[in-house]
Motif scaffolding. Structure first.
Motif, PDB file in Angstrom:
ATOM      1  N   ASP A  55       0.744  -1.297  -0.091  1.00 20.28           N
ATOM      2  CA  ASP A  55       0.071   0.045   0.038  1.00 20.28           C
ATOM      3  C   ASP A  55       0.786   1.221  -0.054  1.00 20.28           C
ATOM      4  OD1 ASP A  55      -2.576   1.462   0.169  1.00 20.28           O
ATOM      5  OD2 ASP A  55      -2.202   1.742   2.173  1.00 20.28           O
ATOM      6  N   LEU A  56       2.033   1.319   0.911  1.00 17.83           N
ATOM      7  CA  LEU A  56       2.591   2.483   0.931  1.00 17.83           C
ATOM      8  C   LEU A  56       3.905   2.487   1.523  1.00 17.83           C
ATOM      9  CD1 LEU A  56       2.780   3.696   4.291  1.00 17.83           C
ATOM     10  CD2 LEU A  56       0.443   4.052   3.709  1.00 17.83           C
ATOM     11  N   ILE A  57       4.811   3.239   1.481  1.00 14.30           N
ATOM     12  CA  ILE A  57       6.114   3.326   2.098  1.00 14.30           C
ATOM     13  C   ILE A  57       6.157   4.359   3.054  1.00 14.30           C
ATOM     14  CG2 ILE A  57       8.738   3.774   1.681  1.00 14.30           C
ATOM     15  CD1 ILE A  57       8.587   3.305  -1.212  1.00 14.30           C
ATOM     16  N   ALA A  58       6.287   3.806   4.266  1.00 14.79           N
ATOM     17  CA  ALA A  58       6.344   4.832   5.479  1.00 14.79           C
ATOM     18  C   ALA A  58       7.495   5.187   5.635  1.00 14.79           C
ATOM     19  CB  ALA A  58       5.509   4.156   6.685  1.00 14.79           C
ATOM     20  N   LEU A  59       7.797   6.624   5.841  1.00 11.52           N
ATOM     21  CA  LEU A  59       9.300   7.079   6.065  1.00 11.52           C
ATOM     22  C   LEU A  59       9.043   7.746   7.458  1.00 11.52           C
ATOM     23  CD1 LEU A  59      10.051   8.991   2.766  1.00 11.52           C
ATOM     24  CD2 LEU A  59      10.801   6.792   3.412  1.00 11.52           C
TER      25      LEU A  59
END
Length: 117
Positions: A55-59
């Protein structure tokens, strides 16, 4: 600056592949690793889907001073893609969509997002 989470998302038919590509690109950027922790996040499968979908890349960003370097890295990655994907950056309840935007403009938008929280 306290650490803050920034989410990167993609849209389109190849969103998952593009997220994996960007994640790999960021992991190879040694400068990026100095100021952020990254993780891939999946969402539960929807009706008719098998398995989790990326779903996403969390930084987790620890230094606002590194926004220009991050945007430059993102711009470089987009330049390697045949069809420059749209990247949605979510930060503190505000969203910026990077499509054809110039890197300097994106940096200014990200700074303004922080200033108005």
């Amino acid at each position: 600056m306290m650490a803050e989470t920034v989410n990167l998302r993609m849209n389109g038919d190849f969103a998952e592949q593009e997220l994996r590509s960007l994640y790999g690109w960021l992991m190879r950027d040694l400068d990026a690793l100095d100021y952020m922790d990254m993780r891939l996040q999946s969402r539960a499968p929807g009706p008719g889907e098998m398995g989790d979908t990326l779903d996403l890349i969390a930084l987790v960003v620890t230094s606002a001073l590194q926004w220009p370097a991050f945007v430059e890295t993102l711009s470089q990655w987009r330049g390697t893609r045949r069809h420059r994907p749209q990247v949605t950056i979510e930060r503190g309840g505000t969203t910026v969509v990077v499509s054809q935007a110039e890197s300097g403009l994106v940096v200014e938008i990200l700074k303004a997002m922080k200033d108005h929280e």
